[in-house]
Design a protein around this motif. Sequence first.
Motif, PDB file in Angstrom:
ATOM      1  N   GLU A   1      43.018  40.816  27.122  1.00 28.51           N
ATOM      2  CA  GLU A   1      44.007  39.810  27.526  1.00 28.51           C
ATOM      3  C   GLU A   1      45.425  40.150  27.065  1.00 28.51           C
ATOM      4  OE1 GLU A   1      42.530  35.488  27.954  1.00 28.51           O
ATOM      5  OE2 GLU A   1      41.511  36.295  26.175  1.00 28.51           O
TER       6      GLU A   1
ATOM      7  N   HIS B   1      34.145  39.703  41.369  1.00 28.12           N
ATOM      8  CA  HIS B   1      34.590  39.888  39.994  1.00 28.12           C
ATOM      9  C   HIS B   1      34.246  41.282  39.495  1.00 28.12           C
ATOM     10  CE1 HIS B   1      30.414  38.514  39.627  1.00 28.12           C
ATOM     11  NE2 HIS B   1      30.364  39.195  38.483  1.00 28.12           N
TER      12      HIS B   1
ATOM     13  N   HIS C   1      39.751  47.145  36.853  1.00 25.59           N
ATOM     14  CA  HIS C   1      39.941  47.845  38.126  1.00 25.59           C
ATOM     15  C   HIS C   1      38.814  48.862  38.272  1.00 25.59           C
ATOM     16  CE1 HIS C   1      43.936  46.128  38.605  1.00 25.59           C
ATOM     17  NE2 HIS C   1      44.115  46.393  37.324  1.00 25.59           N
TER      18      HIS C   1
ATOM     19  N   ARG D   1      41.255  46.338  30.543  1.00 25.69           N
ATOM     20  CA  ARG D   1      42.192  46.006  29.473  1.00 25.69           C
ATOM     21  C   ARG D   1      41.914  44.589  28.987  1.00 25.69           C
ATOM     22  NH1 ARG D   1      46.465  49.361  28.751  1.00 25.69           N
ATOM     23  NH2 ARG D   1      46.566  51.098  30.229  1.00 25.69           N
TER      24      ARG D   1
ATOM     25  N   THR E   1      39.215  39.873  30.895  1.00 25.21           N
ATOM     26  CA  THR E   1      39.716  41.233  31.006  1.00 25.21           C
ATOM     27  C   THR E   1      40.515  41.359  32.287  1.00 25.21           C
ATOM     28  OG1 THR E   1      39.118  43.586  30.967  1.00 25.21           O
ATOM     29  CG2 THR E   1      37.734  42.170  32.279  1.00 25.21           C
ATOM     30  N   GLU E   2      41.287  42.408  32.364  1.00 24.01           N
ATOM     31  CA  GLU E   2      41.837  42.839  33.638  1.00 24.01           C
ATOM     32  C   GLU E   2      41.100  44.116  33.971  1.00 24.01           C
ATOM     33  OE1 GLU E   2      45.884  44.725  35.473  1.00 24.01           O
ATOM     34  OE2 GLU E   2      46.101  43.194  33.929  1.00 24.01           O
TER      35      GLU E   2
ATOM     36  N   GLY F   1      46.552  43.180  27.167  1.00 25.20           N
ATOM     37  CA  GLY F   1      46.927  44.363  27.913  1.00 25.20           C
ATOM     38  C   GLY F   1      46.540  45.667  27.244  1.00 25.20           C
TER      39      GLY F   1
ATOM     40  N   TRP G   1      33.054  41.838  29.122  1.00 27.80           N
ATOM     41  CA  TRP G   1      34.360  41.481  29.637  1.00 27.80           C
ATOM     42  C   TRP G   1      34.245  41.218  31.132  1.00 27.80           C
ATOM     43  CZ3 TRP G   1      33.232  45.269  26.218  1.00 27.80           C
ATOM     44  CH2 TRP G   1      33.872  45.230  24.975  1.00 27.80           C
TER      45      TRP G   1
ATOM     46  N   ASP H   1      36.597  39.504  34.691  1.00 34.01           N
ATOM     47  CA  ASP H   1      37.976  39.265  35.113  1.00 34.01           C
ATOM     48  C   ASP H   1      38.212  37.934  35.816  1.00 34.01           C
ATOM     49  OD1 ASP H   1      36.784  39.888  37.540  1.00 34.01           O
ATOM     50  OD2 ASP H   1      38.409  41.200  38.195  1.00 34.01           O
ATOM     51  N   THR H   2      37.237  37.023  35.787  1.00 36.37           N
ATOM     52  CA  THR H   2      37.483  35.674  36.308  1.00 36.37           C
ATOM     53  C   THR H   2      37.012  34.651  35.280  1.00 36.37           C
ATOM     54  OG1 THR H   2      35.360  35.277  37.433  1.00 36.37           O
ATOM     55  CG2 THR H   2      37.064  36.480  38.687  1.00 36.37           C
TER      56      THR H   2
END
Length: 184
Positions: free
Chosen positions: A170, A88, A153, A168, A150-151, A172, A129, A131-132
């Motif tokens: 939810e 994650h 990277h 980002r 969150t997304e 975007g 935040w 991402d899972t």
Amino acid sequence: MGEAPISTTHPIFHEVKDEKEITLSTGVAPSPYVIYDGYALLVGGTCDLYAARNLLADQLLSPVATADGRALMAMWVVDATHASLGPHKELQLSLFVTRGEQKVISLHTLTGLGMIVNGEASLLCRGLWNDTKTVVAYNREHLGLPAVMTEGHVTVDPSLKRTSFEFRDEQGDLIVRGRVKLDA
């Protein structure tokens, strides 16, 4: 959650004696959860002191202030490539805080970390935040932290000696984007 990397053989990962399972809205999870491998970047900085005081208004805490009237803060960027909750990403914004009266410090590179090590201050998570859904549920339901989806990277490029990241919300919308040069 896949084959464990060689790093799990390190004795530090076997020192936890009270490992148990907890039930979250997403299912059963280990507690405590452990990150066995990955990357973490800690960025120290400052933010608006007035805003930091407002964020702490309902608590018995004060932000650590710099001599020039800013509040000391930290940003964590984490890419947990192998963890007991699965791989994650995490972005965390934290304020350096003290109990009671506000502490004013002269700012230099490792001031905040030195205060943590010496017990003069603590870090208070004010934004988190992940991402899972499992890690969000763990942080919210088990640890009581303000985690949201969150997304994220995170790219570590050893050949260019840099880490870049972007998170980002939810919808975007950009939360943070950065690139940091990694010195030896």
